[in-house]
Design a protein around this motif. Structure first.
Motif, short mmCIF file in Angstrom:
data_model
loop_
_atom_site.label_atom_id
_atom_site.label_comp_id
_atom_site.label_asym_id
_atom_site.label_seq_id
_atom_site.Cartn_x
_atom_site.Cartn_y
_atom_site.Cartn_z
N THR A 323 0.82 -1.21 0.00
CA THR A 323 0.00 0.00 0.00
C THR A 323 0.86 1.26 0.00
OG1 THR A 323 -0.11 -0.12 2.40
CG2 THR A 323 -1.92 -1.11 1.17
N LEU A 324 2.12 1.14 0.42
CA LEU A 324 3.00 2.30 0.40
C LEU A 324 3.74 2.43 -0.92
CD1 LEU A 324 4.58 2.31 3.97
CD2 LEU A 324 2.71 3.71 3.10
N ASP A 325 4.19 1.30 -1.46
CA ASP A 325 5.07 1.34 -2.63
C ASP A 325 4.39 0.95 -3.92
OD1 ASP A 325 7.16 1.98 -0.88
OD2 ASP A 325 7.51 -0.13 -0.43
N GLY A 326 3.13 0.50 -3.88
CA GLY A 326 2.44 0.12 -5.09
C GLY A 326 2.75 -1.28 -5.55
N ALA A 327 2.37 -1.58 -6.79
CA ALA A 327 2.54 -2.92 -7.35
C ALA A 327 3.94 -3.06 -7.94
CB ALA A 327 1.48 -3.18 -8.41
N GLY A 328 4.35 -4.31 -8.08
CA GLY A 328 5.65 -4.60 -8.67
C GLY A 328 5.67 -5.98 -9.27
N ALA A 329 6.64 -6.22 -10.12
CA ALA A 329 6.80 -7.53 -10.75
C ALA A 329 8.27 -7.74 -11.06
CB ALA A 329 5.96 -7.62 -12.02
N GLU A 330 8.67 -9.00 -11.10
CA GLU A 330 10.04 -9.33 -11.46
C GLU A 330 10.05 -10.65 -12.22
OE1 GLU A 330 12.58 -10.16 -8.14
OE2 GLU A 330 10.95 -10.99 -6.94
N ALA A 331 11.06 -10.81 -13.06
CA ALA A 331 11.23 -12.04 -13.82
C ALA A 331 12.72 -12.31 -13.97
CB ALA A 331 10.56 -11.92 -15.19
N TYR A 332 13.07 -13.58 -14.08
CA TYR A 332 14.48 -13.92 -14.27
C TYR A 332 14.62 -15.17 -15.13
CZ TYR A 332 13.83 -17.57 -10.72
OH TYR A 332 13.39 -18.68 -10.03
N TRP A 333 15.77 -15.27 -15.76
CA TRP A 333 16.17 -16.45 -16.53
C TRP A 333 17.56 -16.84 -16.05
CZ3 TRP A 333 20.50 -17.16 -19.55
CH2 TRP A 333 20.54 -18.31 -20.36
N ARG A 334 17.75 -18.14 -15.78
CA ARG A 334 19.04 -18.58 -15.26
C ARG A 334 19.51 -19.81 -16.01
NH1 ARG A 334 17.99 -20.26 -9.84
NH2 ARG A 334 17.83 -18.03 -9.35
N HIS A 335 20.79 -19.80 -16.36
CA HIS A 335 21.46 -20.99 -16.89
C HIS A 335 22.39 -21.50 -15.80
CE1 HIS A 335 23.68 -23.77 -19.38
NE2 HIS A 335 22.97 -23.44 -20.45
N ARG A 336 22.20 -22.75 -15.39
CA ARG A 336 22.91 -23.25 -14.22
C ARG A 336 24.31 -23.79 -14.52
NH1 ARG A 336 17.58 -25.81 -12.64
NH2 ARG A 336 16.83 -24.67 -10.80
N ASN A 337 24.59 -24.09 -15.78
CA ASN A 337 25.83 -24.81 -16.07
C ASN A 337 26.25 -24.50 -17.50
OD1 ASN A 337 27.98 -26.59 -16.01
ND2 ASN A 337 26.73 -28.43 -16.16
N SER A 350 13.03 -6.14 -13.29
CA SER A 350 12.01 -5.87 -12.28
C SER A 350 11.47 -4.46 -12.45
CB SER A 350 12.58 -6.04 -10.87
OG SER A 350 13.59 -5.09 -10.62
N ILE A 351 10.24 -4.29 -11.98
CA ILE A 351 9.59 -2.99 -11.96
C ILE A 351 8.83 -2.87 -10.67
CG2 ILE A 351 7.57 -3.87 -13.22
CD1 ILE A 351 7.25 -1.08 -14.43
N GLY A 352 8.83 -1.68 -10.07
CA GLY A 352 8.13 -1.48 -8.81
C GLY A 352 7.59 -0.08 -8.70
N GLY A 353 6.80 0.15 -7.66
CA GLY A 353 6.22 1.47 -7.46
C GLY A 353 5.24 1.87 -8.53
N VAL A 354 4.51 0.89 -9.09
CA VAL A 354 3.66 1.15 -10.24
C VAL A 354 2.44 2.01 -9.87
CG1 VAL A 354 2.25 0.02 -12.02
CG2 VAL A 354 4.45 -0.94 -11.37
N ASP A 355 2.14 2.14 -8.59
CA ASP A 355 1.02 2.99 -8.19
C ASP A 355 1.34 4.48 -8.24
OD1 ASP A 355 -1.15 1.44 -7.90
OD2 ASP A 355 -1.36 1.67 -5.74
#
Length: 637
Positions: A323-337, A350-355
């Motif tokens: 409620t203070l910082d708004g909506a957010g989303a994040e995504a990642y792709w990882r190669h382990r080896n 990532s994105i945040g504070g969308v409100d």
């Protein structure tokens, strides 16, 4: 880890969404949360031929702790919520309880008990197995525990000699209470045998075992005599390390990275560290180390590593709302080896504070991380990162691109050293302190000593983190350093059901005027990892003209907690936080500290406690919320 934050009087949209979903027409479904069942209908009728029973326990003498031990040991008590499939099954449960209750009494140093278990008034031990009861039955368990026994003679043959002083030395028999005159709990004998075998293994005898044990109860003196004969076997050194189960990993690298050096004296601590090394690689869904069945004629003990690999690539993401910082989303792709030696590449967005009203006030971040384990030594890793971000808390807006590269080394299981070369170009506005363009080059160095007993739920020990970051800021020509010390201490008592925890952090920036330190490098306080109850990075010096909070060149924060377990899975945590940031290079104790109080709830899981904290600021700034909520995994510190 701070995921959710609320303030009274504001709408929590995620909560409203959950409410709408919960009101979708249809039958309510039963579910379980924190061990409690909700929306559960009436129980189905018992199957035909089954026996529903009640069980009552009576311990002569009325000792409540002993009664709890008997009840915990009882199958009848454990399964009383489920009807017995039949009379024979009920008798089987009851017959099993004789031995289980006897073992529980032995663990409580009672070696002369009388145990009676009756079903509908019939002693189970003399009731034929084909006896039929009705649809219901009354079970009464009566226990006369007899006297408390103490140890008489304790004779140990082949006790291990002095063990090298390290933190994994098994406890002594004296520490365990396996001594003449000590209360003769049976589990002390089992623990003592494990300690004796563990002591020989610490001395390099991997095949030590208990050759013989006798325990004799003397009822005329209420004493238990114990004889333990230890067979240490032969000493050994590590032999060859073989690896099986690899698909894309280089097996020779896996064996080398485990760190079990050929010819070194066998040490169970080295084996445990090898397990930790395999977990650190992050490429195995399962890994275990198997000791050879026998010691080779040349005194070596071969070791086997068995692994199963995870998929090469993983994609993930998440959404969050505050409620203070708004909506957010994040995504990642990882190669382990990447190249067969657990080289990892991870891309994050990532994105945040969308409100926020203006998209220019959102928080954005793009980041690429590379990790190459096992550089120079099995305990040294190379790390590199590049990033571009916009960070826009209430106190400033920073747009930056940068990166760093360096090494992390673990000389012991408790010490981690790190050193990097770092560069950042930034533009900072929406503040009167630390704004403008900056070119910031630095050498972050850190030492981390973790002397606590658990990463997520420590109950004893201490944890110290020190960092020193010399820097050169090219635009203004400033040379200086950023330093921080973070100390935490834990003290548990009442069998760790109560843990007192304290934390103190102090930081300082020297070598640059306040106006020429980038705002995103300044110190702020406030938030879930600082002073709970205040906005994230929302506590610091206040401009006397604008009345706005800005960053400081030093700060001091601290926390006190009492972590109290109410049950084995539920705990409460009252806490007190304090701190502030200061204009000066070192904390100014003439400036009042901000304080907060709160109460937390903990739900203990195998991964660590789930944390829910409610905090109230005692001296909020104008416009600050009057209460804040925090949710995370693990203790607050």
């Amino acid at each position: 880890m701070e995921n959710v934050r609320l303030s009274i009087g504001q709408t929590w949209r995620a909560g409203a969404l959950a409410l709408v979903v919960g009101l979708t027409p249809g039958a309510a479904q039963a579910f379980e949360l924190f061990g409690f069942r909700f929306f559960e209908g009436p129980p189905p009728p018992p199957p035909e031929g089954s026996v529903t029973y009640n069980v009552q326990f009576d311990v002569v003498g009325g000792e409540s702790d002993l009664l709890k031990s008997v009840e915990r040991a009882s199958v009848l008590e454990e399964e009383k919520g489920e009807p017995s499939p039949g009379s024979a099954a009920l008798l089987s449960r009851a017959n099993t309880d004789y031995q289980r209750i006897l073992a529980a009494l032995y663990d409580n140093a009672r070696y002369g008990p009388t145990i009676s278990i009756k079903v509908d008034g019939r002693e189970v031990s003399s009731t034929p197995i084909d006896t039929e009861f009705g649809d219901t039955a009354d079970v009464v368990v009566t226990v006369d525990p007899g006297p408390v026994f103490t140890f008489g003679e304790v004779d140990v043959k082949n006790r291990p000699g002095e063990i090298p002083n390290d933190e994994t030395v098994p406890p002594s028999l004296e520490e365990l209470g396996l001594v003449p005159g000590g209360v003769a709990n049976a589990n002390k004998i089992i623990a003592g045998e494990a300690a004796l075998v563990g002591g020989w293994r610490e001395l390099g005898y991997p095949k030590a075992q208990i050759a013989r044990r006798t325990a004799s109860a003397y009822h005329e003196t209420d004493q238990l005599g114990v004889m333990i004969d230890v067979a240490p076997g032969r000493p050994a050194v590590f032999g060859t390390t073989s690896v099986s189960g690899t698909a894309r990993m280089d097996p020779e690298f896996v064996a080398w990275y485990a760190g079990l050096k050929y010819g070194e004296r066998f040490d169970p601590d080295a084996v445990e560290r090898a397990r930790d090394q395999l977990r650190r690689l992050g490429v195995f869904k399962a890994a275990r180390i198997v000791e050879g069945e026998t010691i080779n004629p040349d005194g070596t003990l071969d070791m086997g590593i068995e692994v199963a690999e995870r998929p090469l690539r993983v994609i993930g993401g998440g959404v969050n709302y505050s409620t203070l910082d708004g909506a957010g989303a994040e995504a990642y792709w990882r190669h382990r080896n990447l190249f067969g030696r657990a080289e990892q590449l991870e891309l994050n967005a990532s994105i945040g504070g969308v409100d926020a009203d203006d998209p220019d006030s959102y928080n954005y971040k793009l980041e690429a991380n590379f990790l190459k384990p096992g550089v120079f030594t099995p305990y040294t890793d190379f790390l590199a990162k590049i990033y571009a971000e916009q960070d826009s808390p209430d106190t400033y807006r920073a747009r930056a691109v940068g990166g760093r590269m360096g090494f992390m080394h673990r000389p012991t299981t408790k010490i981690t050293l790190a050193g990097y070369a770092s560069f950042e170009a930034s533009t900072i506005d929406q503040t009167d302190y630390g704004d403008g363009d900056f070119l910031f080059a630095s050498l972050p160095l850190s030492v981390d000593y973790d002397g606590s007993n658990n990463q997520y739920n420590p109950t004893k020990g201490y944890h110290l983190i020190g960092s020193f970051e010399p820097f050169y800021e090219a635009v203004n020509g400033n040379i200086g350093a950023i330093s921080q010390i973070d100390g935490r201490v834990y003290y548990g008592f009442a069998k760790d059901r109560v843990v007192l925890a304290a934390r103190g952090v102090v930081g300082s920036i020297v070598g640059a005027p306040l106006q020429e330190v980038p705002a995103n490098k300044m110190f702020f306080a406030g938030g879930g990892g600082s002073i709970r109850g205040y906005p994230y990075r929302g506590v610091g010096p206040v401009d006397p003209v604008t009345d706005e909070v800005h960053g400081g060149r030093s700060y001091l924060v601290g926390s006190l907690e009492a972590r109290v377990k109410v049950t084995d899975t539920i705990g409460v945590v009252p806490f007190f936080d304090f701190g502030n940031a200061f204009d000066s290079e070192y904390p100014d104790f003439d400036v009042p500290l901000k304080t907060s109080v709160g109460l937390g709830l903990r739900y203990y899981t195998g991964l660590g406690p789930l944390r829910f904290d409610v905090a109230v600021p005692l001296d909020p700034y104008d416009g600050d919320p009057n209460v804040a909520f925090y949710i995370g995994l693990g203790q607050a510190f």
